[in-house]
Scaffold this active site. Sequence first.
Site: not given
Length: 618
Positions: A286, A310-311, A314, A333, A390, A398
């Site tokens: 995003e 979704h993006e 953001h 998320e 990560d 999510y």
Amino acid sequence: MKKALLLLGCVILLFSSCQKAKKQTPLMTYIEEPHSFAKPNEAVITHLDLDIKVDFDTEIISGTASYLINNNDASEIILDSKFLEIEKVQADGTDTNFKLGAFDSQLGNPLKIAIKPETKRITVFYKTTDKTEALQWLKPQQTADKAQPFLFTQGQAILTRTWIPIQDSPQIRVTYNAKVAVPAQLMAVMSAENPKTKTADGVYNFKMTQPISPYLIAIAVGDIAYKPISNRTGVYAEKSMLDKAHFEFSDMENMVASAEKLYGKYAWEQFDVIVLPPSFPFGGMENPRLTFATPTVIAGDKSLTSLIAHELAHSWSGNLVTNATWDDFWLNEGFTVYFEMRIMEALYGKDRANMLARIGRQDLEEELEGLKDSPNDTKLKLDLNGRNPDDGMNSIAYDKGYLFLRTLEETVGREKFDVFLKNYFESHAFSTTNTEKFIKYLNENLLEKNGITFNTEEWIYQPGIPENQAIIVSDKFEQVESIVQDFVKTNNIDQEKTNNWTPQEWVHFVRNFPEDMNTEQMQLLDNTFNLTNSNNSYIAMVWYEQAINHDYHGNNVDEKIETFLTEVGRRWYVSTIYKAFKRNNKTDDALVIYKKARNNYHSVTVNTIDAMLGFVSE
Ligand SMILES: [Zn+2]
């Protein structure tokens, strides 16, 4: 400590001028966070002037990163840097001392720069190296058009420091200007105001006037062109992809309008998407004003565009209201998935949104199963101290985040929930927040106000899924499930019933094959529906997973799997397939393919798959 004293002095002595200073550069207290060496309460960057040259021959970016700083009487400012060559550093235009502290394999090195209490600007002269983790340099044959090289960055979570020395914490925000020189036949675009055509000399000037977190600074360079969809939306892509991308994303203006109707004005003026070569490790990223997207969502029928929703979402949750640390990643998320579903519902109806939500619910179930030996990782609020952030980028943030918000919505009612969310975005715009502040805000502005009790703490601080979870029902998927069950019993399938299936229904169909489905049945389905050759990357991915699960080798599916894994670098896709190999004790088969494919993957995909397959490079 220093900060508190300064504020106090400010209040007593100079109230009016302090107010003024506050307006220009808001004084805020930064929290300690484990993934940055910076000490922003002592000295913090506020604006970046980047001047760089992108050299495809040496695969190196070199130049200067110059910062305006908010200096709290400090004698040192610390930036994050990893695998960078620092040539020299200046403070207010004069060479100053600097040193790189001890190297940490996750975080890199602290770059400690000597400054004076009155220093206002620092300038770092630097070069990237061949160990950079953010940059992926692609040869022409790795692109869609196969004629020119390509470069893109991926900054999230802590990779921006591998191409720009910076205070790389999400709670820090900077505006930026950039001057970027690239080969004249290529175009450069950034998470900023972008060019719409190539310049004659390959020099591009960018401006990002809204403050963003360092992980959102991004660049892509390639032989690309622009095609507008509306006066504020459009696509960038290589020539052979441009029309396809333009068609696929032609609902983008409607998406922005729907999103604005839900939760307030789009704050970033322009919303464009760039379609990258297939090695891009994520579905989308995003980056403000310019979402980076994988070409695997180009299905020809707009069926996978929830990724764009979704993006886009953001632009509110993540870019406008940002998680203060990566332990709070669910704030980015979970809210974004919730918002994504609402956009999809507004545009395409409840059926489509519920199918997507059910797919997410199944992903969550699989994630919970995979994490059953590390229950702490199934909490929304994580503790990633000492780990790579990560590690927290999985379905929990999510899909459990989504489920929490959906349950909350169903408890308080949509009307109240929407008012709450809109106010949340507005009141936190261009700032960061963490889990604890969110809980306080939720209690004060939604729950207590309406006399509602809710098990927020259990949802956020306990592993697993609380009992009061919203139940997501999809009539369409129930029909799909009954067709699977009938087929298993009768070896027969009424094709009429599948004629109008969306890719989501196909995905659900394939993912719900029972474990004991035999290879003859797999062959029968493949012959009937040509699943091995599906042009829809999502259907192909879940079919390949099932082919491995069921030891199916018909219709050259093995070759197809190898081609897919060698061409696509989207981490979610390739890790799903490699995981299936591993789960079925076929890690050796996976390694044969991985050794050929690894060079085509971005570092974030490589890190995940190396760990999964226990691969050690020579
Ligand atoms: Zn996201």
